[in-house]
Scaffold this motif. Structure first.
Motif, PDB file in Angstrom:
ATOM      1  N   VAL A 159      11.738   0.472  -4.336  1.00 20.07           N
ATOM      2  CA  VAL A 159      10.499  -0.122  -3.832  1.00 20.07           C
ATOM      3  C   VAL A 159       9.612   0.966  -3.233  1.00 20.07           C
ATOM      4  N   HIS A 160       8.398   1.011  -3.706  1.00 19.50           N
ATOM      5  CA  HIS A 160       7.408   1.962  -3.174  1.00 19.50           C
ATOM      6  C   HIS A 160       6.307   1.141  -2.504  1.00 19.50           C
ATOM      7  N   ILE A 161       6.415   0.946  -1.191  1.00 21.07           N
ATOM      8  CA  ILE A 161       5.404   0.133  -0.503  1.00 21.07           C
ATOM      9  C   ILE A 161       4.127   0.950  -0.351  1.00 21.07           C
ATOM     10  N   THR A 162       3.014   0.239  -0.216  1.00 23.14           N
ATOM     11  CA  THR A 162       1.671   0.860  -0.116  1.00 23.14           C
ATOM     12  C   THR A 162       1.558   2.088  -1.026  1.00 23.14           C
ATOM     13  N   PHE A 163       1.604   1.784  -2.316  1.00 23.58           N
ATOM     14  CA  PHE A 163       1.529   2.805  -3.360  1.00 23.58           C
ATOM     15  C   PHE A 163       0.176   3.531  -3.321  1.00 23.58           C
ATOM     16  N   TYR A 220      -0.797  -2.547  -2.255  1.00 21.10           N
ATOM     17  CA  TYR A 220      -0.036  -2.700  -3.496  1.00 21.10           C
ATOM     18  C   TYR A 220       1.364  -2.127  -3.284  1.00 21.10           C
ATOM     19  N   HIS A 221       2.366  -2.923  -3.555  1.00 24.15           N
ATOM     20  CA  HIS A 221       3.747  -2.476  -3.397  1.00 24.15           C
ATOM     21  C   HIS A 221       4.420  -2.474  -4.761  1.00 24.15           C
ATOM     22  N   VAL A 222       4.837  -1.309  -5.204  1.00 19.53           N
ATOM     23  CA  VAL A 222       5.447  -1.230  -6.527  1.00 19.53           C
ATOM     24  C   VAL A 222       6.953  -1.450  -6.413  1.00 19.53           C
ATOM     25  N   LEU A 228       0.262  -7.355  -2.373  1.00 18.43           N
ATOM     26  CA  LEU A 228       0.658  -7.679  -3.745  1.00 18.43           C
ATOM     27  C   LEU A 228       1.856  -6.838  -4.166  1.00 18.43           C
ATOM     28  N   ALA A 229       2.871  -7.501  -4.705  1.00 16.24           N
ATOM     29  CA  ALA A 229       4.012  -6.763  -5.255  1.00 16.24           C
ATOM     30  C   ALA A 229       3.818  -6.639  -6.764  1.00 16.24           C
TER      31      ALA A 229
END
Lengths: 689, 689
Positions: A385-389, A459-461, A429-430
């Motif tokens: 998980v990469h939060i706040t991409f 945006y969370h990848v 948003l994920a």
């Protein structure tokens, strides 16, 4: 500068030649072995037509020896950049690594989550607070784009643990193309006096002849580049490094007013005074693609490139006649599936991160022949998980603010602009993406004026892994990252009424949700079957479209029970919020406090993922209040792969049924007889089916 | 076998130990340097805690020396497999390569297209016809799954050019994890007598104790595995290799009836008789993951794995406690974007494949700041093309047969099953995918009973490169691969009437298209806006739905001119085919002979791609005949990214306009005044806009 610099530069060349000759006698038959390739750009590499295996004659550390790497990383963009560096590093490494990351709060938040979910064996990560280092360097005026963070490499010896004797320091904009152990092995080439290993700077910057009145800091010849540094920490302490660089910096700042290249200027000024401290590294360990690069002299002859350094502010867009070649090396790791780096190191002890072994065991216990194997496996999968991409501005604290929460994959990207137009408030948003898609997404946002203007969308990848869409895991990631007291739990195919954001905040305030009520505000859902339609500006307009057959209530034909309780005919007339009761398969879109129950991650793929969440809300005695002026409209799209599989495969449907039953068992366990009504409803619906 | 085998095996061990000791004195301080790691599994590797850089002390060939690799490859599945091998090989290689591919007609067709479009610098590919080799080995009964092709490695010395002194022979199921030059360098370790380099077989197969009555072919100890072979070709010729292996094979076949492991059994039998011919290679050069593997003894101690060999019939699904580790290595290249391997070798001459340099120059001349740069770049892009990605049975030659031609990307995969139900005839589909998506697609087809049952659907993968969908390039790939005399040029979102395939063939025959007429048969297009609807079984049912408002004529609201000429009201009543005239923006779906004009590849992204093709047909005087019983229906989907960009970006629309104008200029050049009507129509539509 020139008259002062030249004789010293000559001296340095002589010194380097001497080192090279010594290297020749000490280390091998072929001078190339001595330093890999030449240490200065002005010499022709020896033996460039014949070559030995890379780094021959180096005695490498044992395969389980821990190597230490320190990196300064701050902000959203560097936190993205460092991941590509990490992927290239991990791809080639064969030793355990200990990463020492000096981060601001943003990078720490991102990278802690990332490494925890990445679960790479034999990687230890320690974080150090960059805030604490700021006072140590903030007195130095610096014109370089890296700002204060660039200067922090100077003070690493004072922040890293005393037990740490040696460390490799890297900039975030380097890419590995070889095993870092070969770089580590070069510590063995240091003489007793040498404390820092550096590659020559591959431009004429420090020669001071790039343009008129260009006044660089003093350096030995072309100077050194500090994108890749071998630091012998305990020797630095003994040498009095801290005093040394501060004295030099202060003296030079009398005449030079500021550093242009941050720490690098100061390193060079110190080394000019104390040339015996530096061990020159072969040029291939820091191939610099700066704007005025002379790197060609290095790489055209070299058999092998080891580290690429994107040290132009233009980064990958730097002009260079071999740019394509270098870009391809970089893109290799940009798009590389990071989960493939979860590779153990054979024969090394204690390499598994927390939870990894239990997870492996749980996965190993699954029966591949079992019909629902894919579901079981998907549920257990830990996604990176990469939060706040992307850069993000958290919303200011406001008591009634609402974040729109949703999840999507690549095929819904085109919804984002419309969503931004309809929802002027914060969003979380994920995105379920491959590593390569994450880059396409980045490009998509950068080229969209609408999206790039919005800094309140986080945006969370979540990186793809496995065949089933982990819808509820995605929702939970987006929900956990929402920063306002309330969340609107929506889906990406819905466009909210233009007024919804304001109306929700007003409703939350009026209904006094904060203080006394445990409520879920229902936003009634509609759908259009037309690609293009003009979105209603009011409830009245919506009702007209509904009567004209241009709009329907959501899934009216396929799944009426999903929104039955909302009671659309009452909504038509309603002037005030009204309470409704839960009924079987109810799955409205709701506004709830941020601390609401999480979604049940067992539901992967299509089906029942929202239904289960609404049951949970009901079981926890949330009141469902339908808002009379709220609405949101679903736009048409092709059925997802998951829904197609649900429709075509009885195994898929059976597995979903099994999940439902397990969910109800858990529900009874937690809520006792209060959960009976859900089970009864389930059994009734099954007997109807 | 055992009593006979053992003493010889002991002898081999002694011999190998001797070699190792000699290697120690000849090549280095540390015995590990001698053979990289141990040559037999029963020895403990020396110095496993300390290690040197891999293959130290090997003098590698010069960086521009050509290395030769031979691979036997036949059929669709091996043609896919070999690409992953090639990607791993090319990823690590730093030398020019000459590939000698021994192929059947299927593999040749696929791989010629692939390598031509891949355009990797410094790779030469030669093809050899496997048919010609069959008679040389067909007399050998073989039980191995590789069939006759497995045996062909035996006769390589007689088919490869005499000028070729040395070659590395690989199975298609190996994956490289290091630079092949290090393997090539091991030729230098051969004694004067040695002609073949092999890794020990990493199972007890040849010891004959795997199960009761297991009678393997004779071998030295555990024998050798032939997945990776160093062949010293000229020495083999001198040794009389051909006579040697034939004699041995014939003799053993008296008692053994057939080979179990193809060429490997014969290689081992020969080497048992002539142990002086073999040079044992370090185990890391062929880590065998067979069902009964002992490879762990090799890789747990080794510092570095060089080549992984998936030599179980289960391939990636083989059970192994470290399976995940090895799968990750393999998946790295399975999903690797092959275009990133278009990397030049710095400093080596004549490395560019035909057309590559001109292409590079054309790309370099584009102006990145020009507003339509992306369009220009996309038009020039050469995509890698993998035709017939999956096993395919070409349709039998039939004079009126029709192939459905269409193109799609990942987000339309769920259309395929429905399409198969509606169109029972041959199809040629181009898929625009990333390398990773191609694997997901493979999985999708394999798990779909509908799709895996259809062998008359040919899937051609065009690999993604660039931001705009190259719709017409895709159509041309699918069209070029259609094998019937007629093609139905459709789009993936359309489902044809159930009867359409039969009806089209009957119509072609009745209208005598083959002999006299140059015609395009128009299939009228409709659309539904509902996700689920029951597809009409006849024209009558369709008309009922149309009248009920459940169906529309295609793009009736948005773009009526696209199908205006089809004249739907005439079609309602028509009993016989009727001719219609071209009008501006006409873009019907048509059936034409396979040799029809190609689509204009300049149209990339959204817009005008079919319109231009219909103009081309009209300019070449195709009659448009509307078929009275034919229809096809468009299903709803979300707008594509390209159409969203078209709608939101005026630059995009301007670029499309520029393309149209250039198209018309070319049209005038080719058709003179006959093309005037198209230009007039364009100008009228522009003045209306």
């Amino acid at each position: 500068m020139l008259p002062r610099g030249r004789p010293r530069a000559m001296g340095a060349v002589v010194l380097l030649l001497l080192l090279l000759v010594v290297g020749f006698f000490l280390f091998g038959r072929d001078p190339e072995y001595g330093l890999g390739t030449t240490a200065t750009l002005d010499e022709k590499p020896y033996g460039s037509r014949n070559r030995s295996a890379s780094s021959s004659q180096l005695l490498l550390p044992s395969k389980c020896e821990m190597l230490h790497v320190a990196i300064v990383c701050a902000g959203y963009n560097s936190s993205r950049e460092i991941i590509t560096l990490m992927k290239s590093l991990l791809f080639y490494r064969k030793n355990p690594l200990h990463l020492h990351l000096i981060t601001d709060a943003i990078a720490r938040n991102i990278l802690e989550t990332l490494f925890r979910t990445w679960m790479v064996p034999a990687v230890v990560v320690s974080f150090y607070d960059a805030e604490e280092l700021k006072p140590l360097v903030s007195w130095i005026p610096n014109k370089h784009y890296s700002g204060l963070y660039g200067l922090m490499k100077l003070v690493l010896p004072s922040i890293l643990p005393l037990s740490l004797a040696r460390v490799i320091v890297l900039d975030t904009d380097v890419t590995f193309s070889s095993d870092i152990v070969e770089l580590w092995a070069l510590f063995d080439r240091f003489s007793d006096k040498q404390v820092v290993g550096l590659v020559e700077n591959q431009s004429d910057w420090y020669l001071g002849n790039l343009w008129k009145n260009h006044r660089p800091w003093p350096a030995l010849g072309r100077g050194f580049n500090t994108g890749v540094i071998l630091l012998w920490l305990d020797r630095l302490q003994q040498t009095g490094w801290e005093q040394m660089w501060k004295l030099t910096a202060k003296r030079e700042l009398h005449t030079l007013t500021a550093t242009s290249l941050a720490d690098q200027d100061i390193f060079n000024a110190v080394l000019k005074e104390h040339p015996n401290l530096v061990h020159p590294l072969p040029c291939v360990w820091n191939v610099q693609l700066s704007d005025h690069t002379l790197a060609e002299r290095c790489y055209l002859e070299a058999a092998d490139l080891k580290v690429i350094h994107w040290n132009s502010p233009k980064k990958l867009r730097v002009k260079n006649k071999h740019a394509e070649f270098f870009r391809n090396l970089h893109l290799t790791f940009l798009g590389y599936d990071g989960k493939l780096l979860r590779r153990e190191l054979f024969g090394c002890p204690n390499q598994f991160p927390p939870g990894a072994e239990q997870l492996q065991q749980a996965l190993a216990q699954l029966d591949e022949e079992e019909p629902c194997f894919e579901f079981r496996q998907q549920q257990l999968t830990v996604h990176r998980v990469h939060i706040t991409f992307l850069p993000h501005q958290p919303p200011p604290p406001r008591p009634y603010d609402v974040t729109l929460v949703a999840q999507l994959s690549m095929d819904r990207l085109q919804m984002l602009e419309a969503l931004c137009r309809h929802w002027p408030g914060p969003m979380s948003l994920a995105l379920y993406l491959t590593d390569a898609e994450a880059q396409q997404f980045l490009h998509f946002v950068e080229t969209s004026p609408v999206l790039s203007a919005r800094k309140d969308v986080a945006y969370h990848v979540v990186y793809q892994d496995g065949p089933l869409y982990p819808v509820n895991q995605l929702r939970n990631v987006a929900l956990a990252q929402a920063l306002t007291p309330y969340v609107f739990l929506s889906d990406i195919d819905f466009l909210p009424a233009y007024s919804l954001y304001d109306y929700l905040r007003a409703s939350i305030e009026q209904l006094e949700l904060g203080s006394r009520r445990k409520a879920a505000l229902v936003v009634p859902a509609f759908e259009t079957l037309h690609y293009r339609f003009s979105f209603p500006n009011s409830k009245a307009e919506l009702l007209t479209l509904l009567d004209a057959g241009s709009l329907y209530t959501f899934r009216y034909h396929e799944w009426p029970q999903g929104h039955l309780s909302t009671d659309y005919s009452r909504w038509r007339e309603a002037q005030a919020p009204y309470r409704v009761q839960w009924s079987a398969d109810y799955e409205p879109y709701v506004v709830v406090p941020r601390d609401c129950p999480r979604y049940d991650p067992r539901f992967v793929g299509f089906g029942w993922n929202k239904v289960a969440h609404i049951i949970e809300l009901d079981a926890q005695e949330y009141e469902f209040l339908v808002l009379p002026e709220a609405f949101s409209i679903h736009l048409p799209h092709a059925p997802s792969l998951d829904i197609s599989r649900f429709r075509s495969s009885s195994t898929y449907r059976n597995c979903l049924q099994a999940l439902k039953e397990e969910f109800h068992q858990d529900l009874s366990r937690r809520y006792g007889s209060a959960a009976l009504k859900y089970l009864t409803a389930l059994q009734q619906s099954r007997s109807r089916a």
